[in-house]
Design an enzyme around this catalytic site. Structure first.
Site, short mmCIF file in Angstrom:
data_model
loop_
_atom_site.label_atom_id
_atom_site.label_comp_id
_atom_site.label_asym_id
_atom_site.label_seq_id
_atom_site.Cartn_x
_atom_site.Cartn_y
_atom_site.Cartn_z
N ASP A 1 1.02 -1.19 0.13
CA ASP A 1 0.09 0.03 -0.01
C ASP A 1 0.90 1.23 0.11
O ASP A 1 1.99 1.47 0.77
CB ASP A 1 -0.71 -0.11 1.20
CG ASP A 1 -1.89 1.20 1.23
OD1 ASP A 1 -1.96 2.07 0.72
OD2 ASP A 1 -3.28 0.80 1.62
N ILE A 2 0.77 2.05 -0.85
CA ILE A 2 1.68 3.41 -1.07
C ILE A 2 1.22 4.29 -0.06
O ILE A 2 1.90 5.29 0.20
CB ILE A 2 1.68 4.04 -2.44
CG1 ILE A 2 0.26 4.62 -2.84
CG2 ILE A 2 2.46 2.96 -3.43
CD1 ILE A 2 0.33 5.47 -3.93
N GLN B 1 -14.10 2.44 2.21
CA GLN B 1 -13.27 2.08 1.03
C GLN B 1 -13.29 3.35 -0.03
O GLN B 1 -14.15 4.21 -0.20
CB GLN B 1 -14.34 1.13 0.45
CG GLN B 1 -13.64 0.50 -0.86
CD GLN B 1 -14.54 -0.62 -1.56
OE1 GLN B 1 -15.78 -0.52 -1.37
NE2 GLN B 1 -14.05 -1.27 -2.65
N HIS C 1 -10.57 -5.29 -2.04
CA HIS C 1 -9.16 -5.40 -1.73
C HIS C 1 -9.42 -5.79 -0.11
O HIS C 1 -9.96 -5.64 0.59
CB HIS C 1 -8.20 -4.44 -1.90
CG HIS C 1 -8.75 -3.06 -1.66
ND1 HIS C 1 -9.86 -2.19 -1.97
CD2 HIS C 1 -8.17 -2.44 -0.63
CE1 HIS C 1 -10.11 -1.34 -1.60
NE2 HIS C 1 -9.10 -1.09 -0.61
N HIS D 1 -6.60 -5.55 3.12
CA HIS D 1 -5.74 -4.98 3.94
C HIS D 1 -4.97 -5.98 5.01
O HIS D 1 -5.76 -6.23 5.85
CB HIS D 1 -6.13 -3.73 4.61
CG HIS D 1 -6.74 -2.55 3.87
ND1 HIS D 1 -5.94 -1.44 3.54
CD2 HIS D 1 -7.97 -2.56 3.28
CE1 HIS D 1 -6.65 -0.50 2.86
NE2 HIS D 1 -7.97 -1.07 2.79
#
Length: 148
Positions: free
Chosen positions: A42-43, A105, A111, A113
């Site tokens: 995750d950026i 979201q 997705h 996490h």
């Protein structure tokens, strides 16, 4: 069975960030990939080592996911979580999945996490972009452990 008439969910957007990653239009710091899933850093992490796992199916939330893709996301998540435990020498991994804007979201492609941290130390979602060199190094560490 017909859909309820008050369904407010939008149609899948082929231009969302994760769809662009799957198409190869934008890069990611890949941790793991198979025929049904992609796991990447995750950026905008909530803690060091924050990984996202996505299906290679057009799905906005859990309700859209075909069973074989749901199973694949779960199995990839397990591989990543075991690698995170080893790389970060910790037992606790937060597993989080948000369905819809009201739940938080922000990218409308399903997705999961996986965040190696304590719930009380969890950073704010999508608040700060991480250093990409550090993300790349962490992705490589996790990938090595998964592929052993």
């Amino acid at each position: 069975m017909s859909q309820p008439s008050n369904n407010t969910q939008a149609a899948y957007d082929d231009n969302n960030l994760f769809a662009k990653m799957l198409n190869g239009d934008i890069p990611c710091h890949k941790v793991y990939e198979d025929d049904k899933t992609l796991a990447f850093m995750d950026i905008m992490p909530q803690a060091e080592g924050h990984v996202l796992v996505i299906p290679k199916q057009k799905a906005i939330d859990l309700g859209d996911l075909e069973p074989e893709y749901a199973a694949a996301v779960l199995m990839t998540s397990k591989k990543v979580m075991l690698a995170q435990r080893q790389v970060f020498a910790r037992e606790g991994i937060i597993q989080m999945q948000l369905n819809g804007a009201q739940a938080g979201q922000t990218v409308f492609h399903y997705h999961v996490h996986l965040i190696p941290t304590n719930i009380h130390e969890l950073g704010r979602h999508a608040a700060t972009e991480a250093d990409h060199a550090k993300l790349a190094a962490t992705a490589k560490q996790l990938a090595v452990v998964i592929n052993v």
